[in-house]
Scaffold this motif. Structure first.
Motif, PDB file in Angstrom:
ATOM      1  N   TYR A 135       4.405   5.521 -18.133  1.00 52.60           N
ATOM      2  CA  TYR A 135       4.879   6.823 -18.610  1.00 52.60           C
ATOM      3  C   TYR A 135       4.700   6.886 -20.086  1.00 52.60           C
ATOM      4  O   TYR A 135       4.812   6.086 -20.876  1.00 52.60           O
ATOM      5  CB  TYR A 135       6.392   6.720 -18.339  1.00 52.60           C
ATOM      6  N   ASP A 136       3.860   8.199 -20.233  1.00 56.65           N
ATOM      7  CA  ASP A 136       3.717   8.706 -21.743  1.00 56.65           C
ATOM      8  C   ASP A 136       4.368   9.704 -22.158  1.00 56.65           C
ATOM      9  O   ASP A 136       4.358  10.921 -21.460  1.00 56.65           O
ATOM     10  CB  ASP A 136       2.171   8.652 -21.882  1.00 56.65           C
ATOM     11  N   ARG A 137       5.177   9.684 -23.377  1.00 55.25           N
ATOM     12  CA  ARG A 137       5.952  10.653 -23.741  1.00 55.25           C
ATOM     13  C   ARG A 137       5.037  11.968 -24.082  1.00 55.25           C
ATOM     14  O   ARG A 137       5.391  13.297 -24.026  1.00 55.25           O
ATOM     15  CB  ARG A 137       6.747  10.618 -24.908  1.00 55.25           C
ATOM     16  N   GLU A 138       3.646  11.963 -24.384  1.00 55.94           N
ATOM     17  CA  GLU A 138       2.881  12.956 -24.673  1.00 55.94           C
ATOM     18  C   GLU A 138       2.406  13.752 -23.354  1.00 55.94           C
ATOM     19  O   GLU A 138       1.832  14.726 -23.224  1.00 55.94           O
ATOM     20  CB  GLU A 138       1.486  12.318 -25.243  1.00 55.94           C
ATOM     21  N   ASP A 139       2.759  13.109 -22.292  1.00 55.24           N
ATOM     22  CA  ASP A 139       2.440  13.775 -20.943  1.00 55.24           C
ATOM     23  C   ASP A 139       3.617  13.551 -20.113  1.00 55.24           C
ATOM     24  O   ASP A 139       3.710  12.658 -19.124  1.00 55.24           O
ATOM     25  CB  ASP A 139       1.248  13.120 -20.080  1.00 55.24           C
ATOM     26  N   PRO A 140       4.945  14.136 -20.437  1.00 55.65           N
ATOM     27  CA  PRO A 140       6.188  14.033 -19.977  1.00 55.65           C
ATOM     28  C   PRO A 140       6.436  14.461 -18.500  1.00 55.65           C
ATOM     29  O   PRO A 140       7.463  13.798 -18.068  1.00 55.65           O
ATOM     30  CB  PRO A 140       7.056  14.968 -20.861  1.00 55.65           C
ATOM     31  N   TYR A 141       5.728  14.853 -18.061  1.00 51.34           N
ATOM     32  CA  TYR A 141       5.957  15.153 -16.483  1.00 51.34           C
ATOM     33  C   TYR A 141       5.113  14.206 -15.639  1.00 51.34           C
ATOM     34  O   TYR A 141       5.414  14.258 -14.397  1.00 51.34           O
ATOM     35  CB  TYR A 141       5.212  16.699 -16.092  1.00 51.34           C
ATOM     36  N   ALA A 142       4.251  13.545 -16.173  1.00 52.77           N
ATOM     37  CA  ALA A 142       3.529  12.408 -15.134  1.00 52.77           C
ATOM     38  C   ALA A 142       3.875  11.299 -15.262  1.00 52.77           C
ATOM     39  O   ALA A 142       4.427  10.598 -16.232  1.00 52.77           O
ATOM     40  CB  ALA A 142       2.045  12.731 -15.427  1.00 52.77           C
ATOM     41  N   VAL A 143       3.733  10.175 -14.466  1.00 58.15           N
ATOM     42  CA  VAL A 143       3.678   8.821 -14.287  1.00 58.15           C
ATOM     43  C   VAL A 143       2.371   8.418 -13.732  1.00 58.15           C
ATOM     44  O   VAL A 143       1.823   9.196 -12.974  1.00 58.15           O
ATOM     45  CB  VAL A 143       4.919   8.226 -13.459  1.00 58.15           C
ATOM     46  N   SER A 144       1.927   7.179 -13.783  1.00 56.28           N
ATOM     47  CA  SER A 144       0.667   6.591 -13.189  1.00 56.28           C
ATOM     48  C   SER A 144       1.090   5.282 -12.879  1.00 56.28           C
ATOM     49  O   SER A 144       2.024   4.714 -13.226  1.00 56.28           O
ATOM     50  CB  SER A 144      -0.356   6.634 -14.156  1.00 56.28           C
ATOM     51  N   MET A 145       0.334   4.851 -11.646  1.00 58.75           N
ATOM     52  CA  MET A 145       0.465   3.610 -11.052  1.00 58.75           C
ATOM     53  C   MET A 145      -1.157   2.998 -11.200  1.00 58.75           C
ATOM     54  O   MET A 145      -2.046   3.844 -10.293  1.00 58.75           O
ATOM     55  CB  MET A 145       0.946   3.641  -9.694  1.00 58.75           C
ATOM     56  N   ALA A 146      -1.229   2.228 -11.846  1.00 61.01           N
ATOM     57  CA  ALA A 146      -2.933   1.478 -11.775  1.00 61.01           C
ATOM     58  C   ALA A 146      -2.658   0.169 -11.115  1.00 61.01           C
ATOM     59  O   ALA A 146      -1.733  -0.529 -11.278  1.00 61.01           O
ATOM     60  CB  ALA A 146      -3.136   1.277 -13.181  1.00 61.01           C
ATOM     61  N   PHE A 147      -4.031   0.033 -10.585  1.00 57.24           N
ATOM     62  CA  PHE A 147      -4.373  -1.259  -9.721  1.00 57.24           C
ATOM     63  C   PHE A 147      -5.398  -1.795 -10.409  1.00 57.24           C
ATOM     64  O   PHE A 147      -6.498  -1.209 -10.570  1.00 57.24           O
ATOM     65  CB  PHE A 147      -4.350  -0.886  -8.267  1.00 57.24           C
ATOM     66  N   PRO A 148      -5.494  -3.246 -10.794  1.00 55.80           N
ATOM     67  CA  PRO A 148      -6.400  -4.111 -11.202  1.00 55.80           C
ATOM     68  C   PRO A 148      -7.807  -4.024 -10.457  1.00 55.80           C
ATOM     69  O   PRO A 148      -7.465  -3.983  -9.253  1.00 55.80           O
ATOM     70  CB  PRO A 148      -6.097  -5.201 -11.891  1.00 55.80           C
ATOM     71  N   PRO A 149      -8.972  -4.344 -11.011  1.00 57.43           N
ATOM     72  CA  PRO A 149     -10.281  -4.370 -10.261  1.00 57.43           C
ATOM     73  C   PRO A 149      -9.871  -5.482  -8.915  1.00 57.43           C
ATOM     74  O   PRO A 149     -10.580  -5.085  -7.980  1.00 57.43           O
ATOM     75  CB  PRO A 149     -11.287  -4.884 -11.184  1.00 57.43           C
ATOM     76  N   PRO A 150      -9.472  -6.411  -9.127  1.00 50.66           N
ATOM     77  CA  PRO A 150      -9.468  -7.557  -7.842  1.00 50.66           C
ATOM     78  C   PRO A 150      -8.598  -6.781  -6.675  1.00 50.66           C
ATOM     79  O   PRO A 150      -8.777  -7.285  -5.735  1.00 50.66           O
ATOM     80  CB  PRO A 150      -8.768  -8.720  -8.315  1.00 50.66           C
ATOM     81  N   ALA A 151      -7.694  -6.059  -7.181  1.00 51.85           N
ATOM     82  CA  ALA A 151      -6.724  -5.330  -5.917  1.00 51.85           C
ATOM     83  C   ALA A 151      -7.268  -4.190  -5.349  1.00 51.85           C
ATOM     84  O   ALA A 151      -6.892  -3.563  -4.478  1.00 51.85           O
ATOM     85  CB  ALA A 151      -5.472  -5.056  -6.726  1.00 51.85           C
ATOM     86  N   THR A 152      -8.647  -3.653  -5.664  1.00 55.28           N
ATOM     87  CA  THR A 152      -9.143  -2.671  -5.292  1.00 55.28           C
ATOM     88  C   THR A 152     -10.555  -2.949  -4.474  1.00 55.28           C
ATOM     89  O   THR A 152     -11.156  -3.843  -4.967  1.00 55.28           O
ATOM     90  CB  THR A 152      -9.546  -1.498  -6.294  1.00 55.28           C
ATOM     91  N   LEU A 153     -10.874  -2.043  -3.621  1.00 60.02           N
ATOM     92  CA  LEU A 153     -12.140  -2.054  -2.680  1.00 60.02           C
ATOM     93  C   LEU A 153     -13.309  -2.206  -3.601  1.00 60.02           C
ATOM     94  O   LEU A 153     -14.337  -2.768  -3.321  1.00 60.02           O
ATOM     95  CB  LEU A 153     -12.216  -1.238  -1.411  1.00 60.02           C
ATOM     96  N   GLU A 154     -13.100  -1.202  -4.428  1.00 58.34           N
ATOM     97  CA  GLU A 154     -14.243  -1.140  -5.260  1.00 58.34           C
ATOM     98  C   GLU A 154     -14.662  -1.833  -6.420  1.00 58.34           C
ATOM     99  O   GLU A 154     -15.618  -2.065  -7.029  1.00 58.34           O
ATOM    100  CB  GLU A 154     -14.237   0.331  -6.058  1.00 58.34           C
ATOM    101  N   GLY A 155     -13.515  -2.940  -6.678  1.00 53.80           N
ATOM    102  CA  GLY A 155     -13.596  -3.858  -7.702  1.00 53.80           C
ATOM    103  C   GLY A 155     -13.625  -3.178  -9.106  1.00 53.80           C
ATOM    104  O   GLY A 155     -13.931  -3.621 -10.102  1.00 53.80           O
TER     105      GLY A 155
END
Length: 138
Positions: free
Chosen positions: A29-49
């Motif tokens: 969560y970034d106060r500069e984009d106060p309406y949004a959140v993000s969820m990130a998955f690292p390369p080993p956790a994704t099909l595309e790497g």
């Protein structure tokens, strides 16, 4: 106080196999984009790497821990006593993960301390956003 909150969570990937694989994820969560959140998955956790990050409304996350929410690319719903299902819809298919609801609530609480719900507009820099928009014009 920092303007950015990051929180590591463990997500259980729902697959057709009977066993669910646990994958790391990071909520942001970034106060500069106060309406949004993000969820990130690292390369080993994704099909595309490669790292994959999904951005969606903080309100959607808050609603989704209480009741089914969302009808777009990201959908959430409570599951059992302390799990929330997060669905990510893309042209390539759907990915579903279970995250502990308590972790999501803790993240939301931390974001509320940074920017209270209903006051997000106070953290937008309209002049800067307009300047950037106009600079991109030919």
């Amino acid at each position: 106080m920092s303007a950015v909150i990051e929180q590591a969570v463990q997500a259980r990937l729902v697959a057709s196999a009977p066993r669910m694989e646990t994958v790391p994820a990071t909520l942001r969560y970034d106060r500069e984009d106060p309406y949004a959140v993000s969820m990130a998955f690292p390369p080993p956790a994704t099909l595309e790497g490669v790292e994959v990050s999904w951005a969606f409304a903080r309100d959607l996350l808050a609603q989704g821990v209480e009741r089914p929410a969302g009808d777009g690319d990201v959908r959430l719903r409570p599951y059992g006593f302390d799990r929330t299902v997060v669905e990510f819809h893309a042209p390539e298919g759907v990915a579903m993960v279970h995250v502990r609801t308590s972790e999501l609530r803790r993240f939301l609480e931390r974001s509320q301390h940074l920017v209270p719900a209903g006051r997000e507009h106070q953290y937008l820099d309209w002049d800067q956003d307009l300047t950037e928009l106009l600079e991109d014009r030919p």
